[in-house]
Design an enzyme around this catalytic site. Structure first.
Site, mmCIF file in Angstrom:
data_model
loop_
_atom_site.group_PDB
_atom_site.id
_atom_site.type_symbol
_atom_site.label_atom_id
_atom_site.label_comp_id
_atom_site.label_asym_id
_atom_site.label_seq_id
_atom_site.Cartn_x
_atom_site.Cartn_y
_atom_site.Cartn_z
ATOM 1 N N SER A 127 0.817 -1.221 0.000
ATOM 2 C CA SER A 127 0.000 0.000 0.000
ATOM 3 C C SER A 127 0.850 1.271 0.000
ATOM 4 O O SER A 127 1.904 1.324 0.629
ATOM 5 C CB SER A 127 -0.875 -0.015 1.254
ATOM 6 O OG SER A 127 -1.352 1.272 1.537
ATOM 7 N N GLU A 129 0.241 3.662 1.699
ATOM 8 C CA GLU A 129 0.304 4.122 3.098
ATOM 9 C C GLU A 129 1.666 3.818 3.731
ATOM 10 O O GLU A 129 2.046 4.440 4.718
ATOM 11 C CB GLU A 129 -0.796 3.442 3.915
ATOM 12 C CG GLU A 129 -2.174 3.991 3.662
ATOM 13 C CD GLU A 129 -2.402 5.356 4.306
ATOM 14 O OE1 GLU A 129 -2.099 5.512 5.477
ATOM 15 O OE2 GLU A 129 -2.886 6.260 3.605
ATOM 16 N N TYR A 153 -1.880 0.003 10.554
ATOM 17 C CA TYR A 153 -2.153 -0.600 9.241
ATOM 18 C C TYR A 153 -0.919 -0.526 8.346
ATOM 19 O O TYR A 153 -0.489 -1.515 7.760
ATOM 20 C CB TYR A 153 -3.326 0.125 8.558
ATOM 21 C CG TYR A 153 -3.459 -0.230 7.104
ATOM 22 C CD1 TYR A 153 -4.075 -1.415 6.722
ATOM 23 C CD2 TYR A 153 -2.937 0.593 6.105
ATOM 24 C CE1 TYR A 153 -4.172 -1.772 5.381
ATOM 25 C CE2 TYR A 153 -3.030 0.256 4.773
ATOM 26 C CZ TYR A 153 -3.649 -0.929 4.412
ATOM 27 O OH TYR A 153 -3.727 -1.277 3.078
HETATM 28 P P1 GDR Z 1 -7.127 5.475 3.275
HETATM 29 O O1 GDR Z 1 -8.677 5.535 2.816
HETATM 30 O O2 GDR Z 1 -6.982 5.621 4.741
HETATM 31 O O3 GDR Z 1 -6.389 6.470 2.435
HETATM 32 O O4 GDR Z 1 -6.721 3.984 2.874
HETATM 33 P P2 GDR Z 1 -9.956 6.238 3.449
HETATM 34 O O5 GDR Z 1 -10.927 6.332 2.331
HETATM 35 O O6 GDR Z 1 -10.418 5.547 4.695
HETATM 36 O O7 GDR Z 1 -9.425 7.692 3.884
HETATM 37 C C1 GDR Z 1 -8.931 8.643 2.971
HETATM 38 C C2 GDR Z 1 -8.701 9.956 3.656
HETATM 39 O O8 GDR Z 1 -9.952 10.587 3.933
HETATM 40 C C3 GDR Z 1 -9.920 11.139 5.255
HETATM 41 N N1 GDR Z 1 -11.290 11.240 5.775
HETATM 42 C C4 GDR Z 1 -12.109 10.202 6.036
HETATM 43 N N2 GDR Z 1 -11.919 8.870 5.918
HETATM 44 C C5 GDR Z 1 -12.951 8.026 6.241
HETATM 45 N N3 GDR Z 1 -12.790 6.711 6.088
HETATM 46 N N4 GDR Z 1 -14.145 8.528 6.713
HETATM 47 C C6 GDR Z 1 -14.383 9.873 6.873
HETATM 48 O O9 GDR Z 1 -15.449 10.298 7.286
HETATM 49 C C7 GDR Z 1 -13.305 10.758 6.524
HETATM 50 N N5 GDR Z 1 -13.160 12.099 6.534
HETATM 51 C C8 GDR Z 1 -11.941 12.378 6.090
HETATM 52 C C9 GDR Z 1 -9.042 10.165 6.023
HETATM 53 O O10 GDR Z 1 -8.570 10.772 7.227
HETATM 54 C C10 GDR Z 1 -7.962 9.870 4.996
HETATM 55 O O11 GDR Z 1 -6.977 10.854 5.035
HETATM 56 C C11 GDR Z 1 -7.162 3.360 1.680
HETATM 57 C C12 GDR Z 1 -7.428 1.875 2.009
HETATM 58 O O12 GDR Z 1 -8.004 1.252 0.890
HETATM 59 C C13 GDR Z 1 -6.134 1.167 2.346
HETATM 60 O O13 GDR Z 1 -6.394 -0.228 2.540
HETATM 61 C C14 GDR Z 1 -5.156 1.368 1.196
HETATM 62 O O14 GDR Z 1 -3.939 0.729 1.486
HETATM 63 C C15 GDR Z 1 -4.944 2.866 0.952
HETATM 64 O O15 GDR Z 1 -6.189 3.484 0.670
HETATM 65 C C16 GDR Z 1 -4.016 3.113 -0.226
#
Ligand code: GDR
Length: 332
Positions: A127, A129, A153
């Site tokens: 990833s 990440e 993670y």
């Molecule tokens: P991520 O995906 O952590 O990048 O991992 P996610 O969609 O959860 O978050 C992306 C960004 O958005 C911000 N954020 C929020 N996130 C969620 N889930 N819910 C909210 O309400 C919200 N508001 C803001 C987060 O803080 C973050 O910065 C994904 C997954 O698929 C992993 O498994 C993969 O490895 C990576 O992408 C690449």
């Protein structure tokens, strides 16, 4: 020539479903490994119309003996390891479970390949990440960038990444890592931000939802389209020599821009419906990240050309069709 057999862990997830669809279209026999084979878990595969074209096994990936029995029985040519605790947010609540599952499952599978048949080709889902805290001047990330993971993670993913490389270097396995950046679709789990935005915005449009609550809108990500990303996974296992590749769009956009474009496309007033809540912020946040996909484009001939506007348009249309299907479908 005999058709190939692929074994996919995490088959019921977004990537498992699209990869199965791709491999079935290429004539593969697809074996699905999952912890649960209930109808609800098979929703993504049902949506793609392929749930009855796959043989399933309930497997505990923390149990090496269980894995050895399945691999010995099914004799796959290729293994795609997609199963994971894949939520960064959840990993702060469940650090030990995340580390245990994501690391040990990978080590178990590689050990089983080494014991049973070292000719089996192995794909690991690494990833973006893992790069974590990247200095702005070091962007875009390439395959040579330094890893600095900032969540349980991403630490688990960095470890599984190095285990996969170590089996290649130490035991000469064909084991490779696809380092995927955020990739989205209507089959995304509901705990990921794009799915939450798309699903809620459409429900606001339909009068079923009244607001969208989000965390940090300033973060920037490199978002891509999942059905295209699984093609790169397959390509990575068809090369002469095993290697690791970054798979991304190469663009960086803020979450705020993502929300604006979705609301614009649905002709909704974003200011009226979108609220922010600091409770949704993470303890450590990866502020800005985007990657360089030129190695995958040049060496794998991976042909990705979906820009941000096109992505939003695809995602909104796909989500509308998906919601319609869920409403019509009796099982879900
Ligand atoms: P991520 O995906 O952590 O990048 O991992 P996610 O969609 O959860 O978050 C992306 C960004 O958005 C911000 N954020 C929020 N996130 C969620 N889930 N819910 C909210 O309400 C919200 N508001 C803001 C987060 O803080 C973050 O910065 C994904 C997954 O698929 C992993 O498994 C993969 O490895 C990576 O992408 C690449």
């Amino acid at each position: 020539m005999k058709n190939k057999t692929a074994l996919i862990t995490g088959i019921t997830g977004q990537d498992g479903a699209y990869l199965s669809q791709l491999l079935l279209s290429k004539g593969y026999r697809v074996i699905g490994v999952t912890r649960d084979t209930s109808d609800f878990r098979l929703k993504n595969l049902s949506y793609l119309g392929i749930s009855d074209k796959i043989s399933y096994h309930k497997v505990n990936l923390l149990d090496l003996s269980n894995i050895i029995r399945i691999i010995s029985k099914e004799k796959p040519d290729e293994i795609y390891h997609l199963a994971a605790q894949s939520s960064v947010g959840l990993s702060f609540e469940q650090p030990i479970g995340t580390l245990e599952f994501n690391i040990i499952s990978t080590a178990n599978l590689l050990e089983a390949v080494r014991i049973i048949n070292p000719e089996i080709r192995f794909y690991n889902s690494s990833s973006s990440e893992m790069y974590g805290k990247v200095r702005r001047e070091d962007l875009p990330v390439t395959e040579r960038s330094v890893l600095h993971p900032v969540s349980p993670y991403s630490i688990s993913k960095a470890s599984a990444h190095w285990i996969t490389i170590n089996y290649r270097e130490a035991y000469r396995l064909y084991s490779v890592c696809g380092i995927l950046f955020n990739h989205e679709s209507c089959l995304r789990g509901e705990n990921f931000v794009t799915k939450k935005i798309l699903n809620t915005a459409i429900k606001i449009k339909q009068g079923i939802a009244t607001e969208l609550k989000l965390g940090n809108l300033e973060i920037r990500r490199d978002w891509g389209y999942a059905p295209e990303f699984v093609k790169a996974m397959w390509l990575m296992l068809q090369q002469e020599t095993p290697d690791d590749y970054i798979i991304c769009s190469g663009e960086s956009n803020s979450l705020n821009e993502f929300v604006s474009k979705v609301f614009e496309k649905l002709e909704l007033d974003k200011e009226k419906y979108v609220k922010t809540d600091t409770l949704l912020h993470r303890p450590v946040e990866l502020e800005v990240i985007y990657g360089d996909n030129s190695k995958a484009k040049n060496k794998l001939n991976w042909n990705y050309n979906i820009n941000f506007d096109k992505l939003i348009s695809l995602l909104v249309n796909d989500e509308q069709a998906y919601i319609e299907w869920v409403n019509k479908s009796k099982n879900f």
